[in-house]
Structures are given as C-alpha cells and as structure tokens.
Design a protein around this motif. Structure first.
Motif, PDB file in Angstrom:
ATOM      1  N   CYS A   4       5.324 -15.691   9.102  1.00 48.29           N
ATOM      2  CA  CYS A   4       5.699 -15.993   7.718  1.00 48.29           C
ATOM      3  C   CYS A   4       7.182 -16.325   7.619  1.00 48.29           C
ATOM      4  O   CYS A   4       7.575 -17.267   6.912  1.00 48.29           O
ATOM      5  CB  CYS A   4       5.365 -14.814   6.801  1.00 48.29           C
ATOM      6  N   LEU A   5       8.021 -15.566   8.324  1.00 42.67           N
ATOM      7  CA  LEU A   5       9.462 -15.836   8.297  1.00 42.67           C
ATOM      8  C   LEU A   5       9.783 -17.190   8.910  1.00 42.67           C
ATOM      9  O   LEU A   5      10.606 -17.941   8.385  1.00 42.67           O
ATOM     10  CB  LEU A   5      10.225 -14.732   9.034  1.00 42.67           C
ATOM     11  N   ALA A   6       9.123 -17.514  10.021  1.00 41.79           N
ATOM     12  CA  ALA A   6       9.353 -18.814  10.658  1.00 41.79           C
ATOM     13  C   ALA A   6       8.936 -19.947   9.725  1.00 41.79           C
ATOM     14  O   ALA A   6       9.641 -20.960   9.607  1.00 41.79           O
ATOM     15  CB  ALA A   6       8.582 -18.890  11.973  1.00 41.79           C
ATOM     16  N   GLU A   7       7.805 -19.785   9.052  1.00 46.16           N
ATOM     17  CA  GLU A   7       7.338 -20.800   8.108  1.00 46.16           C
ATOM     18  C   GLU A   7       8.318 -20.943   6.948  1.00 46.16           C
ATOM     19  O   GLU A   7       8.634 -22.060   6.524  1.00 46.16           O
ATOM     20  CB  GLU A   7       5.947 -20.414   7.585  1.00 46.16           C
ATOM     21  N   THR A   8       8.834 -19.835   6.459  1.00 39.62           N
ATOM     22  CA  THR A   8       9.801 -19.867   5.360  1.00 39.62           C
ATOM     23  C   THR A   8      11.070 -20.596   5.788  1.00 39.62           C
ATOM     24  O   THR A   8      11.617 -21.408   5.032  1.00 39.62           O
ATOM     25  CB  THR A   8      10.141 -18.434   4.902  1.00 39.62           C
ATOM     26  N   GLU A   9      11.539 -20.311   7.011  1.00 38.38           N
ATOM     27  CA  GLU A   9      12.739 -20.989   7.504  1.00 38.38           C
ATOM     28  C   GLU A   9      12.493 -22.483   7.678  1.00 38.38           C
ATOM     29  O   GLU A   9      13.359 -23.298   7.363  1.00 38.38           O
ATOM     30  CB  GLU A   9      13.190 -20.367   8.820  1.00 38.38           C
ATOM     31  N   ARG A  10      11.319 -22.863   8.184  1.00 37.06           N
ATOM     32  CA  ARG A  10      10.995 -24.285   8.331  1.00 37.06           C
ATOM     33  C   ARG A  10      10.987 -24.986   6.964  1.00 37.06           C
ATOM     34  O   ARG A  10      11.504 -26.085   6.809  1.00 37.06           O
ATOM     35  CB  ARG A  10       9.644 -24.477   9.022  1.00 37.06           C
ATOM     36  N   ASN A  11      10.398 -24.318   5.986  1.00 37.74           N
ATOM     37  CA  ASN A  11      10.319 -24.913   4.645  1.00 37.74           C
ATOM     38  C   ASN A  11      11.696 -24.989   3.994  1.00 37.74           C
ATOM     39  O   ASN A  11      11.952 -25.893   3.214  1.00 37.74           O
ATOM     40  CB  ASN A  11       9.375 -24.119   3.753  1.00 37.74           C
ATOM     41  N   ALA A  12      12.575 -24.046   4.300  1.00 36.99           N
ATOM     42  CA  ALA A  12      13.913 -24.061   3.705  1.00 36.99           C
ATOM     43  C   ALA A  12      14.755 -25.211   4.255  1.00 36.99           C
ATOM     44  O   ALA A  12      15.643 -25.716   3.570  1.00 36.99           O
ATOM     45  CB  ALA A  12      14.609 -22.727   3.972  1.00 36.99           C
TER      46      ALA A  12
END
Length: 101
Positions: free
Chosen positions: A91-99
C-alpha cells in the motif's frame, strides 16, 4: 559431584548450521501466505487495501484464543502479522507511485 549438561547440538545431525530466525521484517513473508502477482495497471491499491482490512479482521478473531493459550491461534496471528506487514508495504509503495504521477 557436578555433572555437565551436554549441548543440544552435540549429537544432532545438521545442528551446526547457523541460526536462522523464523521471521524477517525485510522482504516477503516467509510463512503461510503466498502473495499473488498482479498484472500492471490492475486495480491494485483498492484490492490491496481491501486485502489488508480483511487480514486485520481475521487477526482480530485470533486475539482472545491467543490470550487463552492457544498455540495454533498464536501461529495464525503471527502469520497474519507477517501478511499484514507485506500488504502495508504494498500500500505504501502504491501511494508513493501515485504521489509521483
């Protein structure tokens, strides 16, 4: 007369191998759950977050039996924690990618 206690690795074959911890905070979970690979562009974040919520819900069911001394519930809780950690990392990796986009 003092008696010496034999070491546990004295007569056990293969006991001279280096110690390996069962749990690792770095990397994929080593017990229990197998992570499925998602194709790129899949609805990853929502399903990962939903998976995380369901794992946490299942973990909640193991708390009371663990306090009561259930070894199997304790093992399921440990596996759930390992799985939840992996999902949180996703989830954190996905959030960073989206940011970044």
């Amino acid at each position: 007369p003092a008696t010496s206690v034999p070491s546990p690795s004295g007569s056990v074959p293969g006991a001279a191998a280096p110690f390996r911890p069962l749990f690792n905070d770095f990397g994929p979970p080593s017990m229990g759950y197998v992570q499925a690979m998602k194709p790129p562009g899949a609805q990853g974040s929502q399903s990962t977050y939903t998976d995380l919520l369901s794992v946490i819900e299942e973990m909640g069911k193991e708390i009371r039996p663990t306090y009561a001394g259930s070894k199997s519930a304790m093992e399921r809780l440990k596996r759930g924690i390992i799985h939840a950690r992996a999902l949180v990392r996703e989830c954190l990796a996905e959030t960073e990618r989206n940011a970044r986009t």
